[in-house]
Write a protein that holds these residues in place. Structure first.
Motif, PDB file in Angstrom:
ATOM      1  N   THR A   1       0.830  -1.205   0.000  1.00  0.00           N
ATOM      2  CA  THR A   1       0.000   0.000   0.000  1.00  0.00           C
ATOM      3  C   THR A   1       0.866   1.257   0.000  1.00  0.00           C
ATOM      4  OG1 THR A   1      -0.137   0.039   2.415  1.00  0.00           O
ATOM      5  CG2 THR A   1      -1.869  -1.150   1.245  1.00  0.00           C
ATOM      6  N   LEU A   2       0.348   2.281  -0.659  1.00  0.00           N
ATOM      7  CA  LEU A   2       0.917   3.622  -0.606  1.00  0.00           C
ATOM      8  C   LEU A   2      -0.114   4.519   0.064  1.00  0.00           C
ATOM      9  CD1 LEU A   2       2.741   4.412  -3.990  1.00  0.00           C
ATOM     10  CD2 LEU A   2       3.727   4.381  -1.696  1.00  0.00           C
ATOM     11  N   VAL A   3       0.312   5.243   1.071  1.00  0.00           N
ATOM     12  CA  VAL A   3      -0.620   6.040   1.862  1.00  0.00           C
ATOM     13  C   VAL A   3      -0.354   7.531   1.631  1.00  0.00           C
ATOM     14  CG1 VAL A   3      -1.560   6.483   4.154  1.00  0.00           C
ATOM     15  CG2 VAL A   3      -0.648   4.206   3.598  1.00  0.00           C
ATOM     16  N   PHE A   4      -1.347   8.212   1.054  1.00  0.00           N
ATOM     17  CA  PHE A   4      -1.284   9.660   0.885  1.00  0.00           C
ATOM     18  C   PHE A   4      -1.529  10.322   2.240  1.00  0.00           C
ATOM     19  CE2 PHE A   4      -2.290   8.099  -3.281  1.00  0.00           C
ATOM     20  CZ  PHE A   4      -1.949   9.072  -4.212  1.00  0.00           C
ATOM     21  N   CYS A   5      -0.647  11.209   2.642  1.00  0.00           N
ATOM     22  CA  CYS A   5      -0.821  11.949   3.890  1.00  0.00           C
ATOM     23  C   CYS A   5      -0.769  13.443   3.614  1.00  0.00           C
ATOM     24  CB  CYS A   5       0.279  11.591   4.890  1.00  0.00           C
ATOM     25  SG  CYS A   5       0.446   9.831   5.236  1.00  0.00           S
ATOM     26  N   GLY A   6      -1.302  14.220   4.534  1.00  0.00           N
ATOM     27  CA  GLY A   6      -1.278  15.669   4.386  1.00  0.00           C
ATOM     28  C   GLY A   6      -0.760  16.334   5.643  1.00  0.00           C
ATOM     29  N   HIS A   7      -0.463  17.627   5.545  1.00  0.00           N
ATOM     30  CA  HIS A   7      -0.018  18.410   6.697  1.00  0.00           C
ATOM     31  C   HIS A   7      -1.237  18.840   7.511  1.00  0.00           C
ATOM     32  CE1 HIS A   7       3.701  18.922   4.223  1.00  0.00           C
ATOM     33  NE2 HIS A   7       4.251  18.812   5.425  1.00  0.00           N
ATOM     34  N   TYR A   8      -1.863  17.864   8.100  1.00  0.00           N
ATOM     35  CA  TYR A   8      -3.086  18.131   8.854  1.00  0.00           C
ATOM     36  C   TYR A   8      -3.020  17.403  10.204  1.00  0.00           C
ATOM     37  CZ  TYR A   8      -7.954  19.064   9.901  1.00  0.00           C
ATOM     38  OH  TYR A   8      -9.107  19.521  10.507  1.00  0.00           O
ATOM     39  N   ALA A   9      -3.509  18.078  11.264  1.00  0.00           N
ATOM     40  CA  ALA A   9      -3.517  17.519  12.630  1.00  0.00           C
ATOM     41  C   ALA A   9      -2.076  17.203  13.054  1.00  0.00           C
ATOM     42  CB  ALA A   9      -4.439  16.319  12.722  1.00  0.00           C
ATOM     43  N   ASN A  10      -1.777  15.940  13.350  1.00  0.00           N
ATOM     44  CA  ASN A  10      -0.425  15.562  13.747  1.00  0.00           C
ATOM     45  C   ASN A  10       0.069  14.451  12.831  1.00  0.00           C
ATOM     46  OD1 ASN A  10       1.928  14.580  14.960  1.00  0.00           O
ATOM     47  ND2 ASN A  10       1.211  15.059  17.012  1.00  0.00           N
ATOM     48  N   TRP A  11       0.798  14.814  11.797  1.00  0.00           N
ATOM     49  CA  TRP A  11       1.329  13.831  10.864  1.00  0.00           C
ATOM     50  C   TRP A  11       2.591  13.167  11.432  1.00  0.00           C
ATOM     51  CZ3 TRP A  11       0.980  19.028  10.283  1.00  0.00           C
ATOM     52  CH2 TRP A  11       2.172  19.758  10.257  1.00  0.00           C
ATOM     53  N   GLU A  12       3.244  13.783  12.406  1.00  0.00           N
ATOM     54  CA  GLU A  12       4.457  13.203  12.973  1.00  0.00           C
ATOM     55  C   GLU A  12       4.163  11.933  13.766  1.00  0.00           C
ATOM     56  OE1 GLU A  12       7.425  14.015  12.349  1.00  0.00           O
ATOM     57  OE2 GLU A  12       7.213  15.983  11.398  1.00  0.00           O
ATOM     58  N   TRP A  13       3.060  11.910  14.495  1.00  0.00           N
ATOM     59  CA  TRP A  13       2.744  10.729  15.304  1.00  0.00           C
ATOM     60  C   TRP A  13       2.263   9.548  14.470  1.00  0.00           C
ATOM     61  CZ3 TRP A  13       0.069  12.665  20.469  1.00  0.00           C
ATOM     62  CH2 TRP A  13       1.074  13.143  21.317  1.00  0.00           C
ATOM     63  N   SER A  14       2.082   9.743  13.179  1.00  0.00           N
ATOM     64  CA  SER A  14       1.696   8.614  12.327  1.00  0.00           C
ATOM     65  C   SER A  14       2.798   7.556  12.270  1.00  0.00           C
ATOM     66  CB  SER A  14       1.373   9.099  10.910  1.00  0.00           C
ATOM     67  OG  SER A  14       2.513   9.676  10.285  1.00  0.00           O
ATOM     68  N   SER A  15       3.986   7.883  12.795  1.00  0.00           N
ATOM     69  CA  SER A  15       5.080   6.910  12.814  1.00  0.00           C
ATOM     70  C   SER A  15       4.722   5.667  13.628  1.00  0.00           C
ATOM     71  CB  SER A  15       6.345   7.554  13.391  1.00  0.00           C
ATOM     72  OG  SER A  15       6.120   8.010  14.719  1.00  0.00           O
ATOM     73  N   ILE A  16       3.733   5.778  14.526  1.00  0.00           N
ATOM     74  CA  ILE A  16       3.327   4.637  15.343  1.00  0.00           C
ATOM     75  C   ILE A  16       2.664   3.554  14.497  1.00  0.00           C
ATOM     76  CG2 ILE A  16       1.011   5.500  15.908  1.00  0.00           C
ATOM     77  CD1 ILE A  16       3.415   3.623  18.280  1.00  0.00           C
ATOM     78  N   ILE A  17       2.203   3.904  13.309  1.00  0.00           N
ATOM     79  CA  ILE A  17       1.507   2.941  12.448  1.00  0.00           C
ATOM     80  C   ILE A  17       2.381   1.728  12.153  1.00  0.00           C
ATOM     81  CG2 ILE A  17       0.591   2.606  10.104  1.00  0.00           C
ATOM     82  CD1 ILE A  17      -0.456   5.470  10.245  1.00  0.00           C
ATOM     83  N   SER A  18       3.682   1.954  11.997  1.00  0.00           N
ATOM     84  CA  SER A  18       4.579   0.849  11.649  1.00  0.00           C
ATOM     85  C   SER A  18       4.613  -0.233  12.721  1.00  0.00           C
ATOM     86  CB  SER A  18       5.993   1.374  11.400  1.00  0.00           C
ATOM     87  OG  SER A  18       6.496   2.008  12.562  1.00  0.00           O
ATOM     88  N   SER A  19       4.264   0.116  13.956  1.00  0.00           N
ATOM     89  CA  SER A  19       4.307  -0.861  15.044  1.00  0.00           C
ATOM     90  C   SER A  19       3.053  -1.719  15.129  1.00  0.00           C
ATOM     91  CB  SER A  19       4.522  -0.145  16.387  1.00  0.00           C
ATOM     92  OG  SER A  19       3.368   0.571  16.769  1.00  0.00           O
ATOM     93  N   VAL A  20       2.010  -1.341  14.408  1.00  0.00           N
ATOM     94  CA  VAL A  20       0.746  -2.086  14.511  1.00  0.00           C
ATOM     95  C   VAL A  20       0.343  -2.736  13.190  1.00  0.00           C
ATOM     96  CG1 VAL A  20      -0.087  -0.592  16.353  1.00  0.00           C
ATOM     97  CG2 VAL A  20      -0.672  -0.035  13.989  1.00  0.00           C
ATOM     98  N   MET A  21       1.237  -2.706  12.195  1.00  0.00           N
ATOM     99  CA  MET A  21       0.880  -3.279  10.900  1.00  0.00           C
ATOM    100  C   MET A  21       1.809  -4.441  10.560  1.00  0.00           C
ATOM    101  SD  MET A  21       2.370  -0.384   8.305  1.00  0.00           S
ATOM    102  CE  MET A  21       4.143  -0.142   8.126  1.00  0.00           C
ATOM    103  N   PRO A  22       1.350  -5.362   9.723  1.00  0.00           N
ATOM    104  CA  PRO A  22       2.183  -6.509   9.354  1.00  0.00           C
ATOM    105  C   PRO A  22       3.193  -6.194   8.254  1.00  0.00           C
ATOM    106  CG  PRO A  22       0.023  -6.694   8.341  1.00  0.00           C
ATOM    107  CD  PRO A  22      -0.023  -5.481   9.220  1.00  0.00           C
ATOM    108  N   HIS A  23       2.952  -5.129   7.479  1.00  0.00           N
ATOM    109  CA  HIS A  23       3.845  -4.781   6.385  1.00  0.00           C
ATOM    110  C   HIS A  23       5.186  -4.238   6.890  1.00  0.00           C
ATOM    111  CE1 HIS A  23      -0.164  -4.532   4.542  1.00  0.00           C
ATOM    112  NE2 HIS A  23       0.414  -4.646   3.358  1.00  0.00           N
ATOM    113  N   GLU A  24       6.165  -4.235   5.994  1.00  0.00           N
ATOM    114  CA  GLU A  24       7.370  -3.441   6.233  1.00  0.00           C
ATOM    115  C   GLU A  24       6.973  -1.972   6.075  1.00  0.00           C
ATOM    116  OE1 GLU A  24      10.956  -4.415   4.129  1.00  0.00           O
ATOM    117  OE2 GLU A  24      10.379  -6.512   3.925  1.00  0.00           O
ATOM    118  N   GLY A  25       7.345  -1.152   7.036  1.00  0.00           N
ATOM    119  CA  GLY A  25       6.913   0.241   7.009  1.00  0.00           C
ATOM    120  C   GLY A  25       7.994   1.187   6.520  1.00  0.00           C
ATOM    121  N   TYR A  26       7.582   2.129   5.674  1.00  0.00           N
ATOM    122  CA  TYR A  26       8.492   3.152   5.162  1.00  0.00           C
ATOM    123  C   TYR A  26       7.852   4.525   5.307  1.00  0.00           C
ATOM    124  CZ  TYR A  26      11.375  -0.547   3.202  1.00  0.00           C
ATOM    125  OH  TYR A  26      12.191  -1.640   3.069  1.00  0.00           O
ATOM    126  N   GLY A  27       8.674   5.485   5.671  1.00  0.00           N
ATOM    127  CA  GLY A  27       8.247   6.876   5.726  1.00  0.00           C
ATOM    128  C   GLY A  27       9.156   7.693   4.830  1.00  0.00           C
TER     129      GLY A  27
END
Length: 290
Positions: free
Chosen positions: A113-139
């Motif tokens: 998956t490719l995830v489109f993100c925007g400069h809205y709310a708190n985009w920095e804390w989205s780094s936690i997503i990598s800890s709850v997903m089965p995929h290899e995570g890239y930012g």
């Protein structure tokens, strides 16, 4: 010298980060007074942006949004600092992912998956997503000129397991991973402002025609990655909810730039609902006349 600068910067920020959130928010209030009332950090840019895209609102309404934005921006700064020492358990409570099962589903189907993100709310804390997903995570990020701060940014954003790569590396890395058969999830902040002469398409964003970044769409089509939008909402101070919204399971079935338009529309809806949480200090509309 750069290493010394990094050690000093990291040490100072770490000491700040171990403070309780309530103290950090007191510091955020002081930072707001300095940034907004004393220095006027990018106040001209913020006012020009608000006047341009929220012209239907009164001057008093825009002034209220302006102040709310600066308070949120200062909160965002201390929340980013807190990331240095915050535990995974605490951040999961503060940044709740409402539908992680969507990523599980695509992982089981063998899809990246490719995830489109925007400069809205708190985009920095989205780094936690990598800890709850089965995929290899890239930012994906744009590297900083200062090596010390560049290292610091990568360390903060990669704390919870994501591999942080630059916008110049992303194509090479994702093509290699796809060839290896790896299933990946990659987050890309895609509402950036392309450089003049270095864009392929213009579209309207908040009613203003501007050059738009189309690289995320192009990657999803070339690699046949599922295209998602990460909708992050601010629930209350220090608490956010993130929801994956499907844009396209078969990106190639869409016309050129259609996915980019869908992404922009999602951000526009969020801005319309709560404009104070968008990054108004960013010169997003500076190339509108080119």
């Amino acid at each position: 010298m750069q290493r010394v600068l990094y050690i000093l910067s990291y040490s100072l920020l770490w000491l700040l980060s171990i403070l309780p959130m309530w103290i950090l928010y007191i510091l955020s209030g002081g930072l707001y007074l300095v940034a907004y009332h004393l220095i006027g950090y990018r106040k001209k840019t913020v006012r020009e942006n608000l006047s341009l895209v929220l012209s239907e609102k009164t001057e008093a309404e825009r002034k209220t949004i302006e102040k709310q934005f600066y308070k949120h921006l200062c909160d965002l700064i201390v929340e980013t600092v807190k990331t240095i020492s915050i535990s995974e358990a605490e951040l999961r409570k503060r940044y709740v992912i409402s539908n992680p099962e969507l990523l599980d589903r695509y992982f089981k189907e063998g899809r990246s998956t490719l995830v489109f993100c925007g400069h809205y709310a708190n985009w920095e804390w989205s780094s936690i997503i990598s800890s709850v997903m089965p995929h290899e995570g890239y930012g994906v990020y744009k590297s900083l000129d200062n090596p010390a701060f560049n290292t610091l940014v990568k360390k903060i954003r990669g704390k919870f397991g994501a591999t942080i790569i630059t916008n110049k590396q992303v194509v090479k890395v994702l093509f290699r991973k796809a060839k290896e058969g790896a299933r990946t999830t990659t987050l890309i902040v895609a509402d950036q402002t392309p450089r003049p002469g270095n864009f392929k398409h213009k579209d309207t964003f908040m009613g203003i025609k501007v050059p738009v970044f189309t690289g995320t769409e192009e990657l999803s089509k070339r690699l046949d990655f599922v295209a998602l939008y990460l909708k992050t909402e601010k629930i209350k101070r220090g608490h956010y909810k993130a929801t994956f919204i499907l844009l396209a399971e078969d990106p190639s079935a869409y016309q050129n730039y259609e996915l980019t338009r869908m992404f922009l529309s999602e951000i526009e809806k969020q801005i319309a609902e709560a404009p104070q949480y968008y990054l108004w200090s960013h010169k997003r509309w500076k190339h509108r006349d080119r």
